[in-house]
Write a protein that holds these residues in place. Structure first.
Motif, mmCIF file in Angstrom:
data_model
loop_
_atom_site.group_PDB
_atom_site.id
_atom_site.type_symbol
_atom_site.label_atom_id
_atom_site.label_comp_id
_atom_site.label_asym_id
_atom_site.label_seq_id
_atom_site.Cartn_x
_atom_site.Cartn_y
_atom_site.Cartn_z
ATOM 1 N N GLU A 44 5.451 4.786 3.210
ATOM 2 C CA GLU A 44 5.710 6.036 4.379
ATOM 3 C C GLU A 44 4.066 5.608 4.765
ATOM 4 O O GLU A 44 3.246 5.569 4.220
ATOM 5 N N ILE A 59 6.579 8.638 -1.246
ATOM 6 C CA ILE A 59 7.618 10.357 -0.735
ATOM 7 C C ILE A 59 8.081 10.950 -1.870
ATOM 8 O O ILE A 59 7.647 12.207 -2.229
ATOM 9 N N ASN A 83 5.096 12.048 3.922
ATOM 10 C CA ASN A 83 5.961 11.452 4.640
ATOM 11 C C ASN A 83 5.303 10.991 5.525
ATOM 12 O O ASN A 83 4.785 9.754 5.859
ATOM 13 N N TYR A 97 7.077 17.323 3.468
ATOM 14 C CA TYR A 97 8.280 17.443 3.427
ATOM 15 C C TYR A 97 9.208 19.251 2.615
ATOM 16 O O TYR A 97 9.548 19.976 3.811
ATOM 17 N N ASN A 127 7.880 15.232 8.775
ATOM 18 C CA ASN A 127 7.999 14.516 8.702
ATOM 19 C C ASN A 127 6.575 13.607 9.367
ATOM 20 O O ASN A 127 6.330 12.998 8.531
#
Length: 295
Positions: A44, A59, A83, A97, A127
């Protein structure tokens, strides 16, 4: 509703996470988000710093990578779920997170908290994050919100420490991005398959938030967002395996097809050349590239 069908753009392989860095084992993140299946990685948050270095996160295994060609360097590894990433004045800002907003020094991997709580209350699960030209940080607090619980939040942290809660009714606020003039914020609402748009004011008042774009319904909705120099919006859409290219009026003109690699394009960013879109494709553990034609 579509207008003319979006014209396809092929995605190509930019770089693949090396086998030596893949960790196919169960994790608490996979237990909550992937039915407990062993996940060797979940990429990500691709982003470039001012020097043109490319970074992304993994993540479930708490890693931040610097990527150069086929070489992947672990910049940081820690007990968290990074993230979103954003570059700011020699540091990386991490939306984690578990831990909130963190600062990461890419030179030595040192990490420090920026914001861990709101009035001593923990976040639901951050996020993504974006840096405003005025130095403020805009970030999404997604957690497990969705259509069953549309209470996801969007915050703005000012340089002086003031914190604005801009939205508190989001059905899974995920990626977010500023328009080129930084007057408006766009937020992907994953579980309602929408991208919302609203004006930013000096105060915390939000008025007339608008549904700017809707992706086709499916197993997942919009994830990471990017904007180019022409104010075109790029919407990563896991499930469909596409990145939608949307003009400033909300019309989808192109689609970057990632399905040759997987159906999980989770996020995207523009390379320093302004033409190459870099995409994290999490099913294959790859970074993809696509050349975006001019408007």
């Amino acid at each position: 509703m579509w207008f003319d069908p979006p014209r396809p753009i092929a995605a190509t392989l930019l770089s693949r996470l090396p086998d030596a860095l893949r960790r196919p084992k169960p994790s608490a993140w996979a237990q909550a988000n992937r039915g407990g299946a062993p996940i060797d990685s979940f990429l990500e948050g691709p982003c470039f710093d001012a020097a043109g270095n490319l970074f992304c996160v993994d993540i479930p295994h708490g890693r931040v990578f610097r990527v150069s060609g086929d070489h992947w360097e672990t910049v940081a590894e820690y007990e968290g779920w990074p993230n979103g990433l954003a570059a700011r004045e020699g540091e990386l800002v991490v939306a984690d997170y578990r831990h909130g907003l963190l600062s990461l020094d890419p030179r030595d991997g040192a990490m420090a908290p920026i914001l861990e709580t709101v009035l001593s209350e923990g976040f639901r699960g951050l996020n993504d994050v974006v840096v405003h030209p005025d130095g403020s940080l805009l970030f999404t607090d997604q957690g497990q919100t969705g259509l069953q619980d549309p209470t996801g939040r969007v915050f703005r942290l000012h340089p002086d420490g003031r914190l604005d809660r801009l939205l508190a009714n989001g059905p899974s606020p995920n990626g977010l991005v500023l328009n080129r003039s930084a007057t408006h914020l766009m937020v992907a609402m994953t579980r309602s398959c929408e991208v919302w748009r609203f004006a930013l004011r000096p105060d915390a008042v939000v008025g007339k938030a608008n549904l700017f774009f809707r992706v086709p319904a499916g197993t997942s909705g919009p994830d990471g967002l990017a904007v180019d120099a022409h104010d075109r919006l790029f919407v990563s859409n896991p499930g469909h395996g596409q990145v939608w290219v949307v003009d400033p009026h909300g019309v989808c003109t192109h689609r970057v097809d990632c399905t040759a690699f997987g159906r999980m394009p989770t996020n995207c960013t523009l390379a320093p050349d302004g033409r190459t879109l870099v995409i994290s494709e999490s099913e294959s553990g790859c970074l993809l590239a696509a050349e975006i034609p001019p408007p």
